[in-house]
Design a protein around this motif. Sequence first.
Motif, short mmCIF file in Angstrom:
data_model
loop_
_atom_site.label_atom_id
_atom_site.label_comp_id
_atom_site.label_asym_id
_atom_site.label_seq_id
_atom_site.Cartn_x
_atom_site.Cartn_y
_atom_site.Cartn_z
N MET A 10 0.85 -1.19 0.00
CA MET A 10 0.00 0.00 0.00
C MET A 10 0.89 1.23 0.00
SD MET A 10 -2.91 1.06 2.77
CE MET A 10 -3.97 2.48 2.53
N LEU A 45 -1.92 -1.15 -3.75
CA LEU A 45 -3.04 -0.34 -3.27
C LEU A 45 -2.55 1.10 -3.21
CD1 LEU A 45 -4.30 -2.51 -0.25
CD2 LEU A 45 -5.21 -2.46 -2.58
N LYS A 59 -3.23 5.04 -2.34
CA LYS A 59 -4.08 6.00 -1.63
C LYS A 59 -3.42 7.37 -1.80
CE LYS A 59 -6.45 8.35 1.37
NZ LYS A 59 -6.03 9.63 0.79
N GLU A 87 -4.99 -1.11 -7.53
CA GLU A 87 -6.29 -0.65 -7.01
C GLU A 87 -6.12 0.73 -6.38
OE1 GLU A 87 -9.49 -2.13 -3.65
OE2 GLU A 87 -8.13 -3.62 -4.48
N TYR A 88 -7.05 1.62 -6.70
CA TYR A 88 -7.01 2.97 -6.11
C TYR A 88 -8.05 3.07 -5.00
CZ TYR A 88 -6.06 7.91 -5.82
OH TYR A 88 -5.64 9.14 -5.36
N LEU A 89 -7.60 3.50 -3.83
CA LEU A 89 -8.50 3.60 -2.67
C LEU A 89 -8.95 5.06 -2.50
CD1 LEU A 89 -6.39 1.44 -0.16
CD2 LEU A 89 -8.24 0.65 -1.63
N PHE A 140 -10.29 6.94 -0.28
CA PHE A 140 -10.63 7.04 1.15
C PHE A 140 -10.36 8.46 1.64
CE2 PHE A 140 -9.35 2.32 2.15
CZ PHE A 140 -10.50 1.89 1.52
N THR A 200 -9.28 6.02 5.84
CA THR A 200 -7.90 5.52 5.76
C THR A 200 -7.46 4.97 7.11
OG1 THR A 200 -7.37 7.17 4.06
CG2 THR A 200 -5.50 6.12 5.17
N PHE A 234 -9.06 1.68 7.76
CA PHE A 234 -8.46 0.63 6.94
C PHE A 234 -7.10 0.21 7.50
CE2 PHE A 234 -5.83 -0.97 3.48
CZ PHE A 234 -6.69 -1.88 2.86
#
Length: 398
Positions: free
Chosen positions: A100, A125, A127, A158-160, A162, A167, A170
């Motif tokens: 991430m 991931l 963010k 994958e783009y979060l 949040f 965040t 998560f």
Amino acid sequence: MNTLLSIEKRNAVLLKMASLLQEERNAIIKINKTDLEAYKGDDISMYDRLKVDDSKVDDMIASATHLASQEDPVGKERFSFKHDNGMQVYNKTASFGTVMIIYESRPDVTVEAAGIAFKSGNKILLKGGKESLKSNLKIVELWHKALEANDASTDWVEYLQFNRTETQAFLENPTQKVDLIVPRGGERLIAFVKENATCPVIISGRGNNFVYVHEEADLEIALDVILNGKTAKISACNAVDKVLIDGNLPNKQAFIQKLISKLKEFDVEILGDEALSKNDEIEKIQSNDIWYKEFLDYKIVIGEINSNEDAIAMINKYSGGHSSSIITKNSAQAKTFMENVDTAAVYHNASTRFTDGSQLGLGGELAISTDKLHQRGPIGLQHLVTNKWYVYGNGQIR
């Protein structure tokens, strides 16, 4: 869990990504303009990191292309051993699994850092910060096209979307497995991630870099290194914030005067300690705490120091553990400085601005770590791996 993609497929995705970035260059720049126009802050370094122009797109393309040309970092043998009982033992590099990346305002990270993590066999991931949302989503769309074109799942990137609260939730209780978190940004972001994460974190730390002008310095080199470090890119973590000048430097006053006038040409705010602030053009520092601060601005602190040993002690106390440079013609003094200063990169007669994956031969970087585990300084493709033991037997028991 995503099954490791073959190196051929990972490379093909990266090359497709490079060609899509070229095709969509104008669209990316146009979308980025909407992010820039929406940015209401007054942080000039944030704005600089947010902006995507032709040269930034060129860098993204170069990064993806270069990554595709590099050796596979996964499955490299690091150690082998033949046991007395006949077992064959190997230790090999392995991907982390899911990485991430939490970052602020830098759409180029969506290509470069994600590309390094992807080439290393990891699911990504992302963010990003709200200020670069439209730019980031456009680039992630290209990642997905590149994956689909090679019959690979879009789950790999994958783009979060949040907010801060989501965040935090998560990080504390991930809804999917996360093996490593890399926060790229200011000290507040890093502290937030460290406080809330439940898995290992690589700290891409602050700069606050020092240049020490030793008494045997070449003064032209000193001027060039300080000016380059301070003014070339103020938003960079490898920029210079502090300068220590040896009290025994010959022509010290003339050098200081020249340095001041050069810095003033760039409108740099100059602060100094007790000794230096006797000069009318240098504002006296109010507290020694300022030596700890990273500026990311046209601002510098200059102080006088009595010796190499004192300079080393000062840097080890106040710096961010990132980069430091000594300017001297004396190689023995340089060696002492470089061996004893506790920063990830140490320089002799060169600018701290080279602490960068592409400049140090890595082709790019995921982050610049100021931690000592498991890798320090720029983290390139070959560092974004863990390891695994492979043991081959034919019935051995202990």
